[in-house]
Design a protein around this motif. Structure first.
Motif, PDB file in Angstrom:
ATOM      1  N   ILE A  24       0.839  -1.204   0.000  1.00 56.40           N
ATOM      2  CA  ILE A  24       0.000   0.000   0.000  1.00 56.40           C
ATOM      3  C   ILE A  24       0.870   1.248   0.000  1.00 56.40           C
ATOM      4  O   ILE A  24       0.611   2.213  -0.743  1.00 56.40           O
ATOM      5  N   SER A  25       1.942   1.251   0.800  1.00 51.69           N
ATOM      6  CA  SER A  25       2.803   2.440   0.863  1.00 51.69           C
ATOM      7  C   SER A  25       3.551   2.650  -0.442  1.00 51.69           C
ATOM      8  O   SER A  25       3.814   3.792  -0.834  1.00 51.69           O
ATOM      9  N   ARG A  26       3.888   1.561  -1.161  1.00 50.60           N
ATOM     10  CA  ARG A  26       4.599   1.694  -2.441  1.00 50.60           C
ATOM     11  C   ARG A  26       3.732   2.350  -3.503  1.00 50.60           C
ATOM     12  O   ARG A  26       4.221   2.904  -4.468  1.00 50.60           O
ATOM     13  N   ARG A  27       2.413   2.244  -3.355  1.00 52.10           N
ATOM     14  CA  ARG A  27       1.501   2.828  -4.350  1.00 52.10           C
ATOM     15  C   ARG A  27       1.309   4.326  -4.143  1.00 52.10           C
ATOM     16  O   ARG A  27       0.517   4.959  -4.846  1.00 52.10           O
ATOM     17  N   ASP A  28       1.975   4.878  -3.142  1.00 53.31           N
ATOM     18  CA  ASP A  28       1.802   6.289  -2.796  1.00 53.31           C
ATOM     19  C   ASP A  28       0.359   6.608  -2.427  1.00 53.31           C
ATOM     20  O   ASP A  28      -0.129   7.716  -2.651  1.00 53.31           O
ATOM     21  N   GLU A  29      -0.336   5.582  -1.908  1.00 55.95           N
ATOM     22  CA  GLU A  29      -1.697   5.797  -1.447  1.00 55.95           C
ATOM     23  C   GLU A  29      -1.679   6.083   0.043  1.00 55.95           C
ATOM     24  O   GLU A  29      -0.715   5.777   0.746  1.00 55.95           O
ATOM     25  N   GLU A  30      -2.724   6.693   0.502  1.00 59.61           N
ATOM     26  CA  GLU A  30      -2.819   6.970   1.927  1.00 59.61           C
ATOM     27  C   GLU A  30      -2.794   5.645   2.689  1.00 59.61           C
ATOM     28  O   GLU A  30      -3.544   4.728   2.400  1.00 59.61           O
ATOM     29  N   ASP A  31      -1.875   5.578   3.625  1.00 59.38           N
ATOM     30  CA  ASP A  31      -1.663   4.323   4.356  1.00 59.38           C
ATOM     31  C   ASP A  31      -2.750   4.145   5.411  1.00 59.38           C
ATOM     32  O   ASP A  31      -2.483   4.190   6.609  1.00 59.38           O
ATOM     33  N   SER A  32      -3.971   3.925   4.934  1.00 60.80           N
ATOM     34  CA  SER A  32      -5.073   3.765   5.873  1.00 60.80           C
ATOM     35  C   SER A  32      -5.157   2.316   6.313  1.00 60.80           C
ATOM     36  O   SER A  32      -4.855   1.395   5.543  1.00 60.80           O
ATOM     37  N   GLU A  33      -5.564   2.104   7.542  1.00 62.29           N
ATOM     38  CA  GLU A  33      -5.670   0.745   8.061  1.00 62.29           C
ATOM     39  C   GLU A  33      -6.705  -0.061   7.290  1.00 62.29           C
ATOM     40  O   GLU A  33      -6.554  -1.265   7.108  1.00 62.29           O
ATOM     41  N   GLU A  34      -7.740   0.619   6.803  1.00 64.66           N
ATOM     42  CA  GLU A  34      -8.794  -0.080   6.057  1.00 64.66           C
ATOM     43  C   GLU A  34      -8.242  -0.659   4.758  1.00 64.66           C
ATOM     44  O   GLU A  34      -8.547  -1.800   4.392  1.00 64.66           O
ATOM     45  N   GLU A  35      -7.404   0.116   4.050  1.00 60.86           N
ATOM     46  CA  GLU A  35      -6.826  -0.380   2.803  1.00 60.86           C
ATOM     47  C   GLU A  35      -5.835  -1.502   3.061  1.00 60.86           C
ATOM     48  O   GLU A  35      -5.774  -2.487   2.318  1.00 60.86           O
ATOM     49  N   VAL A  36      -5.035  -1.352   4.115  1.00 64.75           N
ATOM     50  CA  VAL A  36      -4.083  -2.400   4.465  1.00 64.75           C
ATOM     51  C   VAL A  36      -4.824  -3.675   4.851  1.00 64.75           C
ATOM     52  O   VAL A  36      -4.448  -4.783   4.458  1.00 64.75           O
ATOM     53  N   ASP A  37      -5.911  -3.513   5.599  1.00 65.22           N
ATOM     54  CA  ASP A  37      -6.695  -4.677   6.025  1.00 65.22           C
ATOM     55  C   ASP A  37      -7.267  -5.415   4.825  1.00 65.22           C
ATOM     56  O   ASP A  37      -7.240  -6.647   4.772  1.00 65.22           O
ATOM     57  N   GLN A  38      -7.789  -4.678   3.827  1.00 63.17           N
ATOM     58  CA  GLN A  38      -8.342  -5.307   2.634  1.00 63.17           C
ATOM     59  C   GLN A  38      -7.260  -6.067   1.868  1.00 63.17           C
ATOM     60  O   GLN A  38      -7.460  -7.192   1.415  1.00 63.17           O
ATOM     61  N   ARG A  39      -6.084  -5.447   1.747  1.00 63.66           N
ATOM     62  CA  ARG A  39      -4.988  -6.115   1.053  1.00 63.66           C
ATOM     63  C   ARG A  39      -4.501  -7.335   1.842  1.00 63.66           C
ATOM     64  O   ARG A  39      -4.147  -8.364   1.257  1.00 63.66           O
ATOM     65  N   PHE A  40      -4.515  -7.242   3.149  1.00 67.87           N
ATOM     66  CA  PHE A  40      -4.136  -8.363   4.000  1.00 67.87           C
ATOM     67  C   PHE A  40      -5.066  -9.558   3.775  1.00 67.87           C
ATOM     68  O   PHE A  40      -4.611 -10.697   3.643  1.00 67.87           O
ATOM     69  N   ILE A  41      -6.389  -9.302   3.710  1.00 65.37           N
ATOM     70  CA  ILE A  41      -7.353 -10.378   3.468  1.00 65.37           C
ATOM     71  C   ILE A  41      -7.100 -11.013   2.113  1.00 65.37           C
ATOM     72  O   ILE A  41      -7.126 -12.248   1.960  1.00 65.37           O
ATOM     73  N   GLU A  42      -6.833 -10.192   1.094  1.00 62.22           N
ATOM     74  CA  GLU A  42      -6.567 -10.730  -0.240  1.00 62.22           C
ATOM     75  C   GLU A  42      -5.307 -11.601  -0.252  1.00 62.22           C
ATOM     76  O   GLU A  42      -5.288 -12.675  -0.850  1.00 62.22           O
ATOM     77  N   LYS A  43      -4.276 -11.131   0.425  1.00 57.13           N
ATOM     78  CA  LYS A  43      -3.029 -11.893   0.467  1.00 57.13           C
ATOM     79  C   LYS A  43      -3.195 -13.197   1.245  1.00 57.13           C
ATOM     80  O   LYS A  43      -2.587 -14.222   0.917  1.00 57.13           O
ATOM     81  N   LYS A  44      -4.032 -13.150   2.261  1.00 55.48           N
ATOM     82  CA  LYS A  44      -4.241 -14.360   3.048  1.00 55.48           C
ATOM     83  C   LYS A  44      -5.062 -15.379   2.257  1.00 55.48           C
ATOM     84  O   LYS A  44      -4.806 -16.584   2.315  1.00 55.48           O
ATOM     85  N   ARG A  45      -6.049 -14.901   1.505  1.00 59.51           N
ATOM     86  CA  ARG A  45      -6.789 -15.813   0.629  1.00 59.51           C
ATOM     87  C   ARG A  45      -5.843 -16.453  -0.385  1.00 59.51           C
ATOM     88  O   ARG A  45      -5.908 -17.653  -0.658  1.00 59.51           O
ATOM     89  N   GLN A  46      -4.960 -15.643  -0.955  1.00 62.62           N
ATOM     90  CA  GLN A  46      -3.991 -16.160  -1.912  1.00 62.62           C
ATOM     91  C   GLN A  46      -3.091 -17.209  -1.254  1.00 62.62           C
ATOM     92  O   GLN A  46      -2.753 -18.226  -1.865  1.00 62.62           O
ATOM     93  N   PHE A  47      -2.739 -16.974  -0.002  1.00 60.23           N
ATOM     94  CA  PHE A  47      -1.868 -17.896   0.721  1.00 60.23           C
ATOM     95  C   PHE A  47      -2.522 -19.263   0.894  1.00 60.23           C
ATOM     96  O   PHE A  47      -1.842 -20.297   0.883  1.00 60.23           O
ATOM     97  N   TYR A  48      -3.858 -19.297   1.042  1.00 60.06           N
ATOM     98  CA  TYR A  48      -4.561 -20.574   1.138  1.00 60.06           C
ATOM     99  C   TYR A  48      -4.204 -21.478  -0.041  1.00 60.06           C
ATOM    100  O   TYR A  48      -4.082 -22.691   0.109  1.00 60.06           O
ATOM    101  N   PHE A  49      -4.079 -20.874  -1.231  1.00 55.76           N
ATOM    102  CA  PHE A  49      -3.923 -21.658  -2.444  1.00 55.76           C
ATOM    103  C   PHE A  49      -2.478 -21.734  -2.944  1.00 55.76           C
ATOM    104  O   PHE A  49      -2.087 -22.719  -3.560  1.00 55.76           O
ATOM    105  N   GLU A  50      -1.686 -20.693  -2.682  1.00 57.03           N
ATOM    106  CA  GLU A  50      -0.352 -20.645  -3.280  1.00 57.03           C
ATOM    107  C   GLU A  50       0.762 -20.823  -2.252  1.00 57.03           C
ATOM    108  O   GLU A  50       1.836 -21.316  -2.582  1.00 57.03           O
ATOM    109  N   ASP A  51       0.575 -20.420  -1.043  1.00 57.92           N
ATOM    110  CA  ASP A  51       1.475 -20.536   0.110  1.00 57.92           C
ATOM    111  C   ASP A  51       2.960 -20.539  -0.260  1.00 57.92           C
ATOM    112  O   ASP A  51       3.738 -21.351   0.226  1.00 57.92           O
ATOM    113  N   VAL A  52       3.346 -19.600  -1.115  1.00 55.54           N
ATOM    114  CA  VAL A  52       4.750 -19.519  -1.521  1.00 55.54           C
ATOM    115  C   VAL A  52       5.461 -18.328  -0.884  1.00 55.54           C
ATOM    116  O   VAL A  52       6.642 -18.120  -1.104  1.00 55.54           O
ATOM    117  N   VAL A  53       4.746 -17.548  -0.077  1.00 57.50           N
ATOM    118  CA  VAL A  53       5.296 -16.300   0.430  1.00 57.50           C
ATOM    119  C   VAL A  53       6.130 -16.512   1.683  1.00 57.50           C
ATOM    120  O   VAL A  53       7.082 -15.792   1.935  1.00 57.50           O
TER     121      VAL A  53
END
Length: 519
Positions: free
Chosen positions: A301-330
């Motif tokens: 989120i910070s790399r996108r030069d977007e406002e580092d709001s907790e709501e945006e980070v939380d949404q991205r966190f959920i997306e990354k965690k869903r991805q981890f269910y299937f890809e777990d390469v991180v």
């Protein structure tokens, strides 16, 4: 919603994603989505037909009953074989039953697809007029047994009833076959023959990946451990939606919401409901995995030069965690199973086939005793509690005067009747604690909900706040036991529990002398 007869194109895949497929499929479409199970893959249906039997396939819509008929008809055609695709077409069951009886009298084998509701209604209303329905009803009621001795109660000589409600679709073989079918190269072409790109090509490519495929299978197998019936239609609906998002055209410039791991949590259907209820990323936590994924989300989120709001980070966190269910390469040394392998651990530990019945029985007795009396001794016999209004108080009190020796209780695991055991995979969704009384057997069904309730004590949940529905199961089981027990009225010990205060009083009766102890 039915699928129009068409080629194997994205429209077809999109309509599968919306749950719509039935008798309108072309032969090509039917072959493409057909999943071979033990019914046809191991020749159970073929053997039954060649043995001159009629097979009654019952269950819910979407179980694939009609599909089996249409698969078998070319090799075993009318009029030598008797088929019924849909009992609901008959306003008057007597017409259907006359045809069915004629086929039986003529010795014509066949396959009948009847949803469980109509089958129950037929066997309830018309058994006296059609004696063969008594055989059907007996089989319908004996699909699942707890003891091999029960296997003698049903006659399978000429009719075989198979209730697909008991079938476990979410097996490694079936899931893998479904993924292979729906990620076929046929779906990577436009109608004009051009290769597609965009979100559908991306999702198909990902789901073909060995790691993603394996994690999808494992996740869906875990879903199959839950107390819910998943149909073939549910599985195809889920996978097709993960690929298309129910869109008929592939979107070139697509966002996160059209990636398969987010689509897996955004569709409508049985598997989506189970995933969101039991595997939601926000509910399944792991300290190291979560902290790493959250840090990565903050950095993105910070790399996108977007406002580092907790709501945006939380949404991205959920997306990354869903991805981890299937890809777990991180994350090195961790995989998706570290998040969900303990889902309803208590129940799955009790189901563990490597554990002896005696060991599981003692665990269950201990959990029941501790549920009512937290300080119960480990290894105790089962204390039987009854609800009772005590001293004219409005609050509920429980009274116990009976202990059942452990040796008089058995743990039983449900299994398919031997005659249909080869027809389908079965994954028991419960087990029972059994007490065999003088006249009849009493069973306590232990499913994930009851197991969770019994474990409430470990979560320090006050008695008065615990779930009443599951507790009622316990009390009804104990009441049935109490009816079958005889008691000495002059001697004994009575436990009295005030459920509001947790106060326990023990009344000792010794002939005409009484002694009260309070704990």
């Amino acid at each position: 919603m039915g699928i129009e007869a068409s080629t194997l194109d994205l429209r077809f895949l999109s309509q599968l994603a919306q749950g719509g497929f039935a008798e309108q499929l072309t032969d090509e479409q039917r072959r493409e989505i057909h999943i071979t199970t033990r019914l046809d893959g191991e020749e159970y249906l073929q053997d039954a037909l060649e043995d001159g039997k009629q097979v009654v396939l019952t269950g819910n819509p979407g179980d694939g009953k009609t599909q089996y008929i249409l698969q078998m008809k070319p090799e075993y055609p009318d009029p030598d074989y008797f088929y019924l695709s849909d009992a609901s077409e008959y306003d008057d069951y007597t017409i259907l039953l006359d045809k069915w009886k004629d086929a039986l009298d003529d010795g014509r084998p066949g396959i009948l697809a009847i949803n469980d509701g109509p089958l129950y209604e037929m066997t309830t209303r018309h058994a006296d007029d059609c004696p063969f329905l008594k055989k059907v009803r007996s089989q319908f009621q004996n699909q699942i047994i707890y003891d091999e001795d029960q296997a003698e109660n049903a006659d399978f000589d000429s009719i075989v009833v198979i209730d697909l409600n008991n079938r476990n679709i979410l097996t490694r073989k079936v899931i893998g076959q479904a993924i292979e079918n729906l990620t076929s190269n046929k779906f990577l072409k436009e109608n004009n023959g051009d290769d597609i790109d965009g979100h559908i090509a991306y999702n198909i490519d990902k789901m073909r990946n060995n790691r993603v495929r394996e994690n999808t299978i494992r996740l869906l197998q875990s879903v199959g451990q839950l107390d819910a019936h998943v149909t073939v239609r549910d599985l195809l609906n889920f996978l097709a939606y993960c690929i298309t998002g129910a869109k008929e055209k592939s979107v070139s410039n697509f966002d996160e919401d059209l990636k398969y791991y987010n689509l897996a949590f955004s569709g409508s259907g049985k598997i989506f409901t189970l995933l969101n209820e039991h595997f939601h990323p926000r509910n399944l936590t792991h300290p190291f995995i979560d902290s790493k994924l959250w840090a990565d989300a903050e950095e993105e989120i910070s790399r996108r030069d977007e406002e580092d709001s907790e709501e945006e980070v939380d949404q991205r966190f959920i997306e990354k965690k869903r991805q981890f269910y299937f890809e777990d390469v991180v994350i090195k040394d961790y995989d998706a199973r570290d998040l969900y392998h303990e889902t309803n651990y208590s129940f799955h530990n009790q189901r563990n086939r490597d554990r002896s019945d005696e060991s599981v029985k003692e665990d269950v007795i201990e959990m029941i005793n501790s549920y009512f009396m937290p300080d119960s001794s480990k290894g105790s016999d089962l204390r039987v509690w009854l609800s009772h209004n005590y001293r004219s108080k409005s609050s509920l009190s429980l009274i116990s005067r009976t202990e059942i020796p452990k040796r008089e209780l058995n743990r039983r695991v449900p299994q398919l009747h031997p005659e249909i055991r080869d027809a389908m995979d079965y994954n028991h969704d419960h087990h029972v604690l059994e007490y065999e009384g003088r006249d009849s057997t009493v069973r306590l069904r232990i499913d994930p909900d009851l197991s969770e309730t019994l474990g409430a004590l470990e979560g320090n949940i006050p008695y008065i706040l615990r779930g009443r529905e599951e507790e009622q199961q316990l009390l009804e089981f104990m009441e049935e036991i109490e009816y079958r027990e005889s008691h000495d009225e002059d001697y004994g010990t009575v436990h009295i529990m005030d459920t509001e205060t947790g106060e326990l009083e023990i009344l000792t009766v010794n002939d005409d002398r009484y002694q009260m102890e309070r704990r």
